[in-house]
Design an enzyme around this catalytic site. Structure first.
Site, short mmCIF file in Angstrom:
data_model
loop_
_atom_site.label_atom_id
_atom_site.label_comp_id
_atom_site.label_asym_id
_atom_site.label_seq_id
_atom_site.Cartn_x
_atom_site.Cartn_y
_atom_site.Cartn_z
N ASP A 60 7.07 21.93 -2.04
CA ASP A 60 6.65 21.17 -3.24
C ASP A 60 6.04 22.10 -4.30
O ASP A 60 6.43 22.06 -5.47
CB ASP A 60 5.62 20.09 -2.87
CG ASP A 60 6.27 18.84 -2.29
OD1 ASP A 60 7.46 18.59 -2.57
OD2 ASP A 60 5.57 18.11 -1.56
N LYS B 268 3.64 13.85 6.08
CA LYS B 268 3.53 15.28 5.74
C LYS B 268 2.43 16.02 6.52
O LYS B 268 2.55 17.21 6.77
CB LYS B 268 3.29 15.46 4.24
CG LYS B 268 4.52 15.15 3.39
CD LYS B 268 4.25 15.47 1.92
CE LYS B 268 5.45 15.15 1.06
NZ LYS B 268 5.26 15.48 -0.35
P1 NDP Z 1 -1.48 10.95 -3.03
O1 NDP Z 1 -1.52 9.51 -2.73
O2 NDP Z 1 -1.71 11.95 -1.94
O3 NDP Z 1 -2.55 11.28 -4.21
C1 NDP Z 1 -2.64 10.47 -5.36
C2 NDP Z 1 -3.67 11.04 -6.33
O4 NDP Z 1 -3.66 10.22 -7.50
C3 NDP Z 1 -5.10 11.04 -5.81
O5 NDP Z 1 -5.77 12.18 -6.29
C4 NDP Z 1 -5.69 9.76 -6.44
O6 NDP Z 1 -7.08 9.82 -6.66
C5 NDP Z 1 -4.99 9.78 -7.78
N1 NDP Z 1 -4.93 8.43 -8.39
C6 NDP Z 1 -4.07 7.42 -8.09
N2 NDP Z 1 -4.33 6.34 -8.87
C7 NDP Z 1 -5.37 6.69 -9.69
C8 NDP Z 1 -6.07 6.02 -10.73
N3 NDP Z 1 -5.76 4.77 -11.09
N4 NDP Z 1 -7.06 6.68 -11.37
C9 NDP Z 1 -7.39 7.96 -11.03
N5 NDP Z 1 -6.75 8.66 -10.05
C10 NDP Z 1 -5.74 8.03 -9.39
O7 NDP Z 1 -0.07 11.19 -3.73
P2 NDP Z 1 0.78 12.56 -3.83
O8 NDP Z 1 -0.15 13.68 -4.08
O9 NDP Z 1 1.73 12.65 -2.71
O10 NDP Z 1 1.63 12.26 -5.15
C11 NDP Z 1 1.05 12.33 -6.44
C12 NDP Z 1 2.14 12.29 -7.49
O11 NDP Z 1 2.99 13.42 -7.36
C13 NDP Z 1 3.03 11.05 -7.36
O12 NDP Z 1 3.27 10.55 -8.64
C14 NDP Z 1 4.32 11.59 -6.74
O13 NDP Z 1 5.46 10.88 -7.18
C15 NDP Z 1 4.35 13.01 -7.32
N6 NDP Z 1 5.11 13.94 -6.49
C16 NDP Z 1 6.18 14.54 -7.08
C17 NDP Z 1 6.98 15.41 -6.39
C18 NDP Z 1 8.14 16.03 -7.08
O14 NDP Z 1 8.95 16.70 -6.42
N7 NDP Z 1 8.28 15.87 -8.39
C19 NDP Z 1 6.68 15.76 -4.98
C20 NDP Z 1 5.51 15.09 -4.45
C21 NDP Z 1 4.78 14.20 -5.20
P3 NDP Z 1 -8.13 9.39 -5.49
O15 NDP Z 1 -8.24 10.60 -4.58
O16 NDP Z 1 -9.36 9.12 -6.24
O17 NDP Z 1 -7.55 8.19 -4.81
#
Ligand code: NDP
Length: 286
Positions: A108, A71
């Site tokens: 999105d 992306k």
């Molecule tokens: P990223 O990998 O870019 O970001 C993930 C985020 O989750 C980060 O802020 C990370 O924190 C946090 N995180 C993950 N595990 C933990 C944990 N155990 N404790 C605390 N924080 C945690 O992913 P995306 O932003 O691309 O996706 C995020 C969600 O959105 C996903 O579930 C994805 O499926 C969903 N999504 C849904 C869409 C839809 O159309 N419905 C479209 C795009 C995404 P840190 O920065 O600290 O690592």
């Protein structure tokens, strides 16, 4: 009548991409509209992305979606990125304009916003929002909410560095009132919060028993809780919030609407969202 066997091509580039269900809903929408279009699910490794984008140009694709990990990297390979995609810093949809130029869009956050307005029946203007997470989904949602006129956005993220970078970009680019709250232990949702959004991957399949740690005792009764996670659609967080009497919105709304907006950008026609929802529901067994 002369035969026309030519298909117009769109699809998604991702790595890994096999579990991405978008083809199911887009191909259902093309069939419902009577269009001879095909949505392909294409594995593209990061080092192959420049060649894959050139392939789009060479084969006259009508557009492409980009998902993890493309992306951000795709932006430098396009002819232009639309202003909101540039503000988000990521592109999930590429469309071809009338001159054959590849234009980067991000649907999105727009899809999420449509879910808030149409499915949850809430106008976000003037509202106070908490978003858990600071990844790509959070950035897209936050920018569109800022452009829709929310009063305040609090970003709660585990990694302070990533959260700070996101809040800095958000304030600089949209002028919204935003702040970072480090996500340590339970996040306390106060009375002033109108919308709580989970944009982390906590609870995403296969980790379906997990839920973000939130404390809701002080939350207002009409709090709206939205989860970006599309699989499973009914996350633990949403189940528990519903049991407590809060209104909820699941991640399928965002998924369907971002796809419907992409469909409209590519074809110039309104998407049959009912057909898209039905096809996805079948794929998820709901
Ligand atoms: P990223 O990998 O870019 O970001 C993930 C985020 O989750 C980060 O802020 C990370 O924190 C946090 N995180 C993950 N595990 C933990 C944990 N155990 N404790 C605390 N924080 C945690 O992913 P995306 O932003 O691309 O996706 C995020 C969600 O959105 C996903 O579930 C994805 O499926 C969903 N999504 C849904 C869409 C839809 O159309 N419905 C479209 C795009 C995404 P840190 O920065 O600290 O690592």
């Amino acid at each position: 009548m002369a035969a026309n066997y030519k298909e117009e091509l769109v699809g998604v580039f991702g790595h890994p991409v096999a579990e991405n269900p978008t083809c199911v809903m887009q191909n259902a929408a093309f069939a419902a509209a009577g269009l001879n279009w095909r949505y392909l699910t294409i594995e593209v490794r990061p080092e192959q992305l420049p060649a894959a984008i050139n392939g789009l140009r060479g084969m006259n694709f009508r557009g492409i979606n980009c998902t993890i990990p493309h992306k951000v990297a795709v932006m430098s390979l396009l002819d232009e990125a639309r202003p909101d995609a540039a503000m988000i810093g990521a592109v999930n949809t590429v469309r071809v304009d009338g001159r054959g130029r590849l234009i980067g869009e991000n649907t999105d956050g727009k899809g999420f916003l449509r879910g808030i307005r149409e499915d949850a029946g809430m106008d976000p203007a003037g509202k106070s929002v908490v978003i858990l997470g600071a990844g790509g989904a959070s950035r897209a949602i936050a920018v569109e909410l800022a452009l829709a006129g929310v009063r305040q956005i609090r970003i709660a993220n585990r990694s302070v560095e990533r959260g700070q970078a996101m809040v800095g970009d958000l304030v600089n680019r949209t002028k919204v009132n935003a702040e970072l709250v480090p996500l340590v232990g339970r996040y306390r949702v106060g009375k002033d919060v109108d919308i709580l959004i989970n944009a982390t991957s906590i609870g995403l399949y296969p980790d379906v028993e997990a839920r973000p740690e939130v404390q809701l005792e002080e939350a207002r009764g009409n709090l709206l809780v939205a989860d970006a996670i599309p699989n499973p659609p009914d996350t633990r967080l949403l189940q528990e919030c519903r049991q407590r009497g809060f209104k909820t919105l699941n991640g399928l709304a965002m998924l369907v609407y971002q796809g419907a907006i992409g469909f409209e950008m590519w074809t110039g026609q309104k998407a049959d969202e009912g057909a898209m929802k039905a096809a996805l529901g079948k794929a998820f067994g709901i």
